[in-house]
Design a protein around this motif. Structure first.
Motif, mmCIF file in Angstrom:
data_model
loop_
_atom_site.group_PDB
_atom_site.id
_atom_site.type_symbol
_atom_site.label_atom_id
_atom_site.label_comp_id
_atom_site.label_asym_id
_atom_site.label_seq_id
_atom_site.Cartn_x
_atom_site.Cartn_y
_atom_site.Cartn_z
ATOM 1 N N TYR A 213 -1.759 -3.198 -10.149
ATOM 2 C CA TYR A 213 -1.160 -2.046 -9.479
ATOM 3 C C TYR A 213 0.334 -2.255 -9.252
ATOM 4 O O TYR A 213 0.779 -3.363 -8.983
ATOM 5 N N TRP A 214 1.070 -1.157 -9.332
ATOM 6 C CA TRP A 214 2.523 -1.203 -9.203
ATOM 7 C C TRP A 214 3.006 0.028 -8.436
ATOM 8 O O TRP A 214 2.380 1.085 -8.465
ATOM 9 N N GLY A 215 4.124 -0.136 -7.755
ATOM 10 C CA GLY A 215 4.743 1.011 -7.119
ATOM 11 C C GLY A 215 6.121 0.652 -6.608
ATOM 12 O O GLY A 215 6.468 -0.530 -6.463
ATOM 13 N N ALA A 216 6.957 1.674 -6.356
ATOM 14 C CA ALA A 216 8.321 1.467 -5.865
ATOM 15 C C ALA A 216 8.666 2.580 -4.891
ATOM 16 O O ALA A 216 8.108 3.679 -4.967
ATOM 17 N N VAL A 217 9.594 2.288 -3.997
ATOM 18 C CA VAL A 217 10.027 3.295 -3.026
ATOM 19 C C VAL A 217 11.313 3.980 -3.473
ATOM 20 O O VAL A 217 11.798 4.883 -2.811
ATOM 21 N N ILE B 295 0.836 -1.203 0.000
ATOM 22 C CA ILE B 295 0.000 0.000 0.000
ATOM 23 C C ILE B 295 0.869 1.250 0.000
ATOM 24 O O ILE B 295 0.495 2.285 -0.562
ATOM 25 N N ARG B 296 2.052 1.161 0.588
ATOM 26 C CA ARG B 296 2.999 2.284 0.514
ATOM 27 C C ARG B 296 3.394 2.544 -0.940
ATOM 28 O O ARG B 296 3.429 3.690 -1.400
ATOM 29 N N CYS B 297 3.677 1.462 -1.681
ATOM 30 C CA CYS B 297 4.017 1.590 -3.102
ATOM 31 C C CYS B 297 2.834 2.115 -3.909
ATOM 32 O O CYS B 297 2.985 3.003 -4.768
ATOM 33 N N TYR B 298 1.667 1.558 -3.652
ATOM 34 C CA TYR B 298 0.441 1.941 -4.366
ATOM 35 C C TYR B 298 0.156 3.432 -4.178
ATOM 36 O O TYR B 298 -0.111 4.166 -5.142
ATOM 37 N N ASN B 299 0.236 3.892 -2.934
ATOM 38 C CA ASN B 299 -0.026 5.309 -2.665
ATOM 39 C C ASN B 299 1.031 6.201 -3.312
ATOM 40 O O ASN B 299 0.719 7.290 -3.806
ATOM 41 N N GLU C 123 -4.000 -9.595 -19.434
ATOM 42 C CA GLU C 123 -4.533 -8.272 -19.725
ATOM 43 C C GLU C 123 -3.680 -7.247 -18.988
ATOM 44 O O GLU C 123 -3.678 -7.192 -17.760
ATOM 45 N N GLY C 124 -2.973 -6.440 -19.759
ATOM 46 C CA GLY C 124 -2.020 -5.512 -19.167
ATOM 47 C C GLY C 124 -2.614 -4.228 -18.644
ATOM 48 O O GLY C 124 -1.872 -3.363 -18.190
ATOM 49 N N GLY C 125 -3.942 -4.062 -18.726
ATOM 50 C CA GLY C 125 -4.565 -2.842 -18.229
ATOM 51 C C GLY C 125 -4.754 -1.807 -19.321
ATOM 52 O O GLY C 125 -4.543 -2.068 -20.505
ATOM 53 N N ALA C 126 -5.160 -0.622 -18.911
ATOM 54 C CA ALA C 126 -5.504 0.426 -19.862
ATOM 55 C C ALA C 126 -4.256 1.084 -20.447
ATOM 56 O O ALA C 126 -3.242 1.248 -19.774
#
Length: 379
Positions: free
Chosen positions: A283-287, A223-227, A315-318
């Motif tokens: 969803y993806w994210g990095a610090v 969730i830290r990455c997502y935000n 399906e890779g998303g939009a």
């Protein structure tokens, strides 16, 4: 099925519906499962407070659920991935109210799947008719990412069809990632190998966590990455930690988290939802920034997972033309729209005719740039 025993009911919650009865209407579609949708509502992500008031159309026969249509009364157009802001603006300029509107979709998820959840066409027609009747009290009805058969049914009922484009990766039965690379052109194959090698040379290691293997600490990092991703795009996150933890526990066979670590510490993550036939990159994210880690965590790890599990479609998303160079191909999507205001409906119909022609040309152009090796002509 006798009509005298049929009852159409509009519900604002799934709390009173047996999950087994609901899930029997859309087997193999985790985003349409009772567990996924109810989690969105119960954690406040898709609720009246967030501008997603559930107005589910349900059809009952002799006290048993026989059909359902996920439907929301929307006070905005966020989280839909089929953009109608210009339509809303045109309504406002003419002193008309575009919101609230009715939307049939999976909130915050541009995934294809049935929207008329029923075992037969007659029941699907009843559901669609009930939704259109409900829409007469609002500005419009919008059905996002239905399958083509449902879209044709909606067109016959007087709805306007709109085309869009996504990028999907397909698995014809690859034995390994190298097997997949062997189908690409030399330049694309070389580039992917370089990208993967550069990530490996940083010392970053990646692993998959499935369902119940995703512990509270993993969710806290995710969730830290997502935000962080939403902050980087100057947007407000749609989903919260309670939602992710809930689906991790409720859908353990459908959740896969890619965790990237450097010297034992997490640095990035990517969440995927999957069924036996389809994997959905979400969803993806990095610090911190690691060159090419986005491609590795979001695409190459997911492709390897699909190959290992025999999953046919990723399906890779939009959006995202950059996916083309990594083995994804354009796929046309469809949405269906009904607007109560006749003059605006005619204007939108003319706009969609022009837009659809442009989408067709765009897809043709993308296919000309497909990353796969061209077959050698005979002779």
């Amino acid at each position: 099925m006798g009509d005298d025993l049929d009852t159409v009911t509009v519900l604002e919650t799934l709390a009173g519906i047996d999950p087994r009865e609901w899930n029997a209407l859309a087997p193999g579609h985790p985003f349409l499962s009772h567990e996924f949708l109810h989690a969105l509502h119960e954690t406040g992500c898709a609720s009246e407070r967030s501008g997603w008031l559930p107005r589910y159309v349900t059809l009952w026969h002799d006290g048993r659920l026989r059909g359902a249509m996920p439907l929301y009364l929307k006070s905005h157009s966020y989280g839909e991935y089929v953009f109608d802001w210009a339509w809303a603006d045109a309504y406002q300029r003419h002193g008309l109210a575009y919101y609230p509107k009715l939307v049939s979709a999976v909130p915050f998820s541009p995934v294809q799947g049935p929207r008329l959840l029923a075992p037969d066409e007659a029941t699907r027609e009843r559901l669609l008719g009930a939704a259109l009747e409900l829409a007469r009290g609002e500005s419009s009805l919008h059905v996002l990412f239905p399958p083509e058969a449902e879209a044709r049914q909606m067109s016959r009922a007087g709805m306007l069809l709109r085309r869009g484009v996504q990028f999907h990766w397909r698995n014809p039965g690859y034995a390994s990632f190298e097997d997949f690379l062997g189908t690409l052109s030399h330049d694309k194959r070389k580039k992917i190998r370089q990208e993967r090698r550069k990530v490996a040379e940083t010392g970053v290691r990646l692993r998959w966590l499935l369902g119940r293997d995703i512990l509270p600490g993993h969710w806290a990092f995710f969730i830290r990455c997502y935000n962080a991703t939403y902050r980087a795009h100057h947007s407000t996150p749609y989903l919260n930690r309670a939602f992710f933890e809930r689906i991790g526990a409720a859908l353990p066979e459908n959740v896969m988290l890619v965790l990237a670590e450097h010297e034992g510490r997490p640095v990035a993550s990517a969440l995927n939802i999957y069924s036996p036939g389809v994997l959905y990159g979400r969803y993806w994210g990095a610090v911190g920034y690691v060159p090419n880690l986005h491609f590795e965590a979001c695409y190459y790890q997911a492709i390897e997972f699909c190959i290992a599990r025999g999953i046919s479609v990723f399906e890779g998303g939009a959006q995202g033309e950059h996916k083309l160079a990594r083995g994804f191909l354009p796929v046309e999507t469809v949405s269906a729209h009904w607007l109560r205001h006749a003059e605006f409906s005619r204007a939108v119909e003319a706009f969609l005719a022009r837009e659809s022609a442009g989408v067709e040309r765009y897809v043709d152009d993308l296919n000309e740039r497909a990353p796969f090796r061209k077959p050698v002509p005979p002779g």
